[in-house]
Design a protein around this motif. Structure first.
Motif, mmCIF file in Angstrom:
data_model
loop_
_atom_site.group_PDB
_atom_site.id
_atom_site.type_symbol
_atom_site.label_atom_id
_atom_site.label_comp_id
_atom_site.label_asym_id
_atom_site.label_seq_id
_atom_site.Cartn_x
_atom_site.Cartn_y
_atom_site.Cartn_z
ATOM 1 N N HIS A 83 0.826 -1.207 0.000
ATOM 2 C CA HIS A 83 0.000 0.000 0.000
ATOM 3 C C HIS A 83 0.863 1.262 0.000
ATOM 4 N N LEU A 108 -7.182 -1.273 8.174
ATOM 5 C CA LEU A 108 -7.601 0.011 7.607
ATOM 6 C C LEU A 108 -7.446 0.011 6.094
ATOM 7 N N ILE A 109 -6.345 -0.537 5.597
ATOM 8 C CA ILE A 109 -6.109 -0.626 4.153
ATOM 9 C C ILE A 109 -7.219 -1.423 3.488
ATOM 10 N N SER A 148 -11.055 14.154 12.127
ATOM 11 C CA SER A 148 -10.087 13.567 11.197
ATOM 12 C C SER A 148 -8.683 13.989 11.585
ATOM 13 N N LEU A 163 -0.215 5.752 5.821
ATOM 14 C CA LEU A 163 -1.359 5.212 5.095
ATOM 15 C C LEU A 163 -2.218 6.292 4.456
ATOM 16 N N VAL A 166 -7.105 9.815 8.089
ATOM 17 C CA VAL A 166 -8.104 8.924 8.675
ATOM 18 C C VAL A 166 -9.178 9.741 9.389
ATOM 19 N N HIS A 209 -11.262 4.182 14.026
ATOM 20 C CA HIS A 209 -10.585 4.768 12.872
ATOM 21 C C HIS A 209 -11.116 4.183 11.578
ATOM 22 N N LEU A 211 -10.027 4.803 7.215
ATOM 23 C CA LEU A 211 -9.295 5.580 6.219
ATOM 24 C C LEU A 211 -10.230 6.570 5.533
ATOM 25 N N HIS A 212 -9.671 7.699 5.129
ATOM 26 C CA HIS A 212 -10.459 8.806 4.581
ATOM 27 C C HIS A 212 -11.306 8.392 3.386
#
Length: 234
Positions: A83, A108-109, A148, A163, A166, A209, A211-212
């Motif tokens: 990633h 998260l990925i 965030s 990463l 988030v 959490h 990821l965005h």
């Protein structure tokens, strides 16, 4: 070792090392080891065909579990390296904190929501705007909070693995009592802007959490880390 005498027992010794291997190569080697450790029938083949074979006893359960945990670690590392597009050999050692962060990063990925044991509180700066919801929160009533951060990152083997941004969230947080009283007094005096308050999830839980660019398909319900020997964060 295959003895010359017919009917005598043969022996097999298998060793391996992950030193200086990147995760993808280490996984190939570890999968071979796990197949051997599982035991069962085998054949030795050459270009002319089978030249021998036999039955391997399974390795002890503790050894197989250790290999499974090692494989899980390397799979997490491989996913994070891919990633982040940073590739380096498998670190020889990993702290418990690093192991948790690595598993969080992989989840998260994959687009999952994860409860972070590293985030049990958050600090906010008020912008001066007033509202009944804000006053309720500052008065001690639990409320949902979402925010965030610029990036979720971890450092392994001297490498900074980022990463990306988030979101963090929890459905029930409360403000530290002293902060709440001070902020309410500042709002009453018209000086709320710049006032800082600390919020914490109720019941000793952790912020969640995501990821965005991930969609919270599970409704912000965190998935378990499933790390043997570690307590699941809530």
């Amino acid at each position: 070792m295959i003895p010359a005498a017919s009917g005598a027992s043969a022996s097999l010794r298998f060793t391996f090392s992950l030193e200086k291997l990147e995760p993808a190569a280490g996984l190939r080697l570890l999968r071979i080891y796990q197949r051997i450790a599982a035991g069962g029938a085998f054949e030795v083949r050459a270009s002319a065909g089978a030249i021998g074979g036999g039955e391997l006893p399974p390795r002890p359960e503790a050894a197989r579990q250790e290999a499974a945990q090692l494989r899980s670690y390397i799979e997490d590392l491989e996913a994070v390296q891919r990633h982040c597009e940073q590739y380096f050999p498998i670190p020889d050692e990993l702290t418990p904190t690093d192991r948790i962060a690595l598993r969080m990063a992989r989840l998260l990925i994959q687009g999952h929501c994860v409860a972070s044991p590293f985030m049990t509180r958050a600090r906010f700066t008020l912008n001066g705007q007033d509202s009944p919801t804000l006053r309720s929160l500052l008065s001690g009533e639990p409320h949902a909070v979402r925010g965030s951060t610029a990036a979720f990152a971890l450092t392994l083997a001297g490498r900074h693995l980022e990463l990306g941004p988030v979101h963090f969230y929890h459905p029930h947080v409360t403000v530290d009592e002293e902060d709440g009283r001070r902020a309410l007094a500042a709002l009453e005096a018209g000086r709320g802007q710049g006032c800082e308050v600390t919020v914490r999830p109720v019941g000793g839980e952790c912020f969640r959490h995501l990821l965005h660019d991930a969609a919270p398909g599970s409704g912000w319900t965190p998935v378990p880390l499933e790390l043997p020997g570690f307590t699941e964060p809530r």
